[in-house]
Scaffold this active site. Structure first.
Site, PDB file in Angstrom:
ATOM      1  CE  LYS A 145      -1.749 -31.420 -25.264  1.00  0.00           C
ATOM      2  NZ  LYS A 145      -1.314 -30.050 -25.597  1.00  0.00           N
ATOM      3  NE  ARG A 168      -0.851 -35.389 -29.596  1.00  0.00           N
ATOM      4  CZ  ARG A 168      -0.608 -34.081 -29.465  1.00  0.00           C
ATOM      5  NH1 ARG A 168      -1.606 -33.232 -29.334  1.00  0.00           N
ATOM      6  NH2 ARG A 168       0.641 -33.642 -29.468  1.00  0.00           N
ATOM      7  CE  LYS A 197       2.628 -24.856 -28.188  1.00  0.00           C
ATOM      8  NZ  LYS A 197       1.220 -24.818 -27.765  1.00  0.00           N
ATOM      9  CG  ASN A 244       0.601 -26.857 -24.649  1.00  0.00           C
ATOM     10  OD1 ASN A 244       1.683 -26.498 -25.111  1.00  0.00           O
ATOM     11  ND2 ASN A 244      -0.542 -26.661 -25.293  1.00  0.00           N
ATOM     12  CD  GLU A 246      -4.902 -24.088 -26.404  1.00  0.00           C
ATOM     13  OE1 GLU A 246      -4.533 -25.176 -26.871  1.00  0.00           O
ATOM     14  OE2 GLU A 246      -4.215 -23.053 -26.435  1.00  0.00           O
ATOM     15  CG  HIS A 282      -6.389 -22.635 -29.820  1.00  0.00           C
ATOM     16  ND1 HIS A 282      -6.999 -23.764 -30.359  1.00  0.00           N
ATOM     17  CD2 HIS A 282      -5.089 -22.971 -29.645  1.00  0.00           C
ATOM     18  CE1 HIS A 282      -6.120 -24.725 -30.473  1.00  0.00           C
ATOM     19  NE2 HIS A 282      -4.943 -24.288 -30.059  1.00  0.00           N
TER      20      HIS A 282
END
Length: 375
Positions: free
Chosen positions: A28, A63, A177, A208, A258, A308
């Site tokens: 992301k 975030r 990832k 993701n 998740e 998760h």
């Protein structure tokens, strides 16, 4: 209504900012949708009863959203005072309806999660049982895999060293990832890790949500040769039809869930057959009470389960799931607690300590930005 004779005396809330050792990036960030993550916001709830029983729980946000969770919890916490702390399902509904005008998913229920976890922690401590045993454990340990060593800000060479270190620690599998703008870089990364680990080590990948449907289909076919345990979040979290098509087309299982923030959202995913491996997050969907409702749905459909993040909570919940699950290893939360999870022979052991088996550390107090206590 019959009561236990005990009542909630007070609720303490804390807003805690946990700094990360280095900025963290996944797909992301590389696609420009988010900034690197430098901290995690936690909402801690500590509940004390008139008879002196205590429980602790938490929710979290990455975030953004942490201050909102804390503010919502402050508004509803007083609704627990005077209530029997053992009536957890009824109290969850009460708290949910208290904030129903802003919804029954997302931030509203995530604020409830901290309180719900604290009530379950208190109930298990009162019974002098680990939470898994209170719920009814199917096993004393759960398969575990590491995620924190394979983020995209980590060069491939370091990711290989991190994978080796995880296995030497006793962790059973490795997840890395993917989802970079250049899919060739993803394939090279996966190939390097698989060659490094060998064919016998469980390996997962996580995009993701950054692929579109054609890219996910092509990548899924290209990754089949690596014998992955699953491909995680190849598509947008709410693209249930797309995930279902991938699950039907590929031999590699599809994992997702998740980012969903309620049992209802997960029920839609299950109904669409969009996941071979369901990945609910108890703090994100409102706590242990809704997680148990969801686990019943997932178990009925014979779905694999891999909760998760937040291994400190999910270890207990995974141990109580009838089918053999996975739990995700992150060491990020360790500074918040005095205790450590024990890992051996590829599995994380359910602690014998009562409740969640967690005690807030002095360092957590140092990262506390705000505190609130009910009258």
């Amino acid at each position: 209504m019959m009561t236990s004779g005990d009542r909630v005396a007070r609720v303490r809330l804390s807003s805690v900012r946990l700094p990360l050792d280095a900025p963290v990036s996944d797909a992301k960030v590389l696609t420009g949708r988010q900034r690197p993550m430098t901290e995690i916001a936690f909402l801690f709830a500590e509940i004390v009863s008139e008879q002196g029983h205590e429980g602790m729980g938490f929710a979290y946000s990455k975030r953004a959203g942490g201050p909102g969770q804390y503010a919502h919890a402050k508004e509803i916490a007083n609704d627990l005072v005077g209530e029997d702390p053992n009536d957890i399902a009824r109290l969850w509904d009460k708290l949910c309806w208290a904030g129903a005008s802003v919804g029954r998913s997302g931030l509203a229920v995530q604020a409830i999660a901290a309180l719900d976890l604290a009530l379950w922690d208190m109930k298990a401590r009162r019974a002098a049982l680990p939470l898994a045993k209170l719920l009814g454990a199917h096993r004393d340990s759960v398969r575990c895999y590491n995620t924190s060593g394979g983020f995209l800000h980590t060069p491939v060479e370091q990711a290989l060293e991190n994978a080796t270190a995880a296995l030497e620690r006793g962790i059973g599998g490795v997840k890395i990832k993917v989802g970079q703008p250049d899919t060739r870089a993803d394939l090279a990364r996966v190939r390097a890790v698989r060659e490094h680990l060998g064919d016998h080590v469980p390996l997962m990948v996580d995009a993701n949500q950054q692929w579109d449907r054609p890219t996910a289909a092509r990548m899924g076919r290209a990754l089949e040769e690596h014998g992955l345990v699953w491909i995680e979040e190849p598509l947008d979290a709410y693209d249930h039809a797309g995930h279902a098509a991938l699950a039907a087309a590929l031999d590699t299982p599809i994992a997702t869930g998740e980012m969903l923030t309620s049992v209802a959202e997960h029920a839609e995913l299950i109904r669409a057959r969009g996941a071979d491996v369901l990945q609910p997050d108890a703090p994100r969907i409102g706590g242990i009470t809704p997680f148990l409702r969801l686990a019943a749905l997932a178990g009925h459909e014979r779905l694999q389960l891999a909760p998760h993040f937040a291994m400190e909570v999910h270890l207990h919940l995974a141990a109580a799931y009838p089918l053999e699950p996975w739990v995700e290893h992150f060491e990020w939360l360790e500074p918040l607690f005095e205790e450590r999870m024990e890992i051996r022979d590829g599995r994380m052991l359910v602690p014998e300590r009562p409740g969640l088996g967690l005690t807030l550390s002095e360092r957590a107090a140092g990262w506390t930005a705000e505190r609130f206590e009910t009258p």
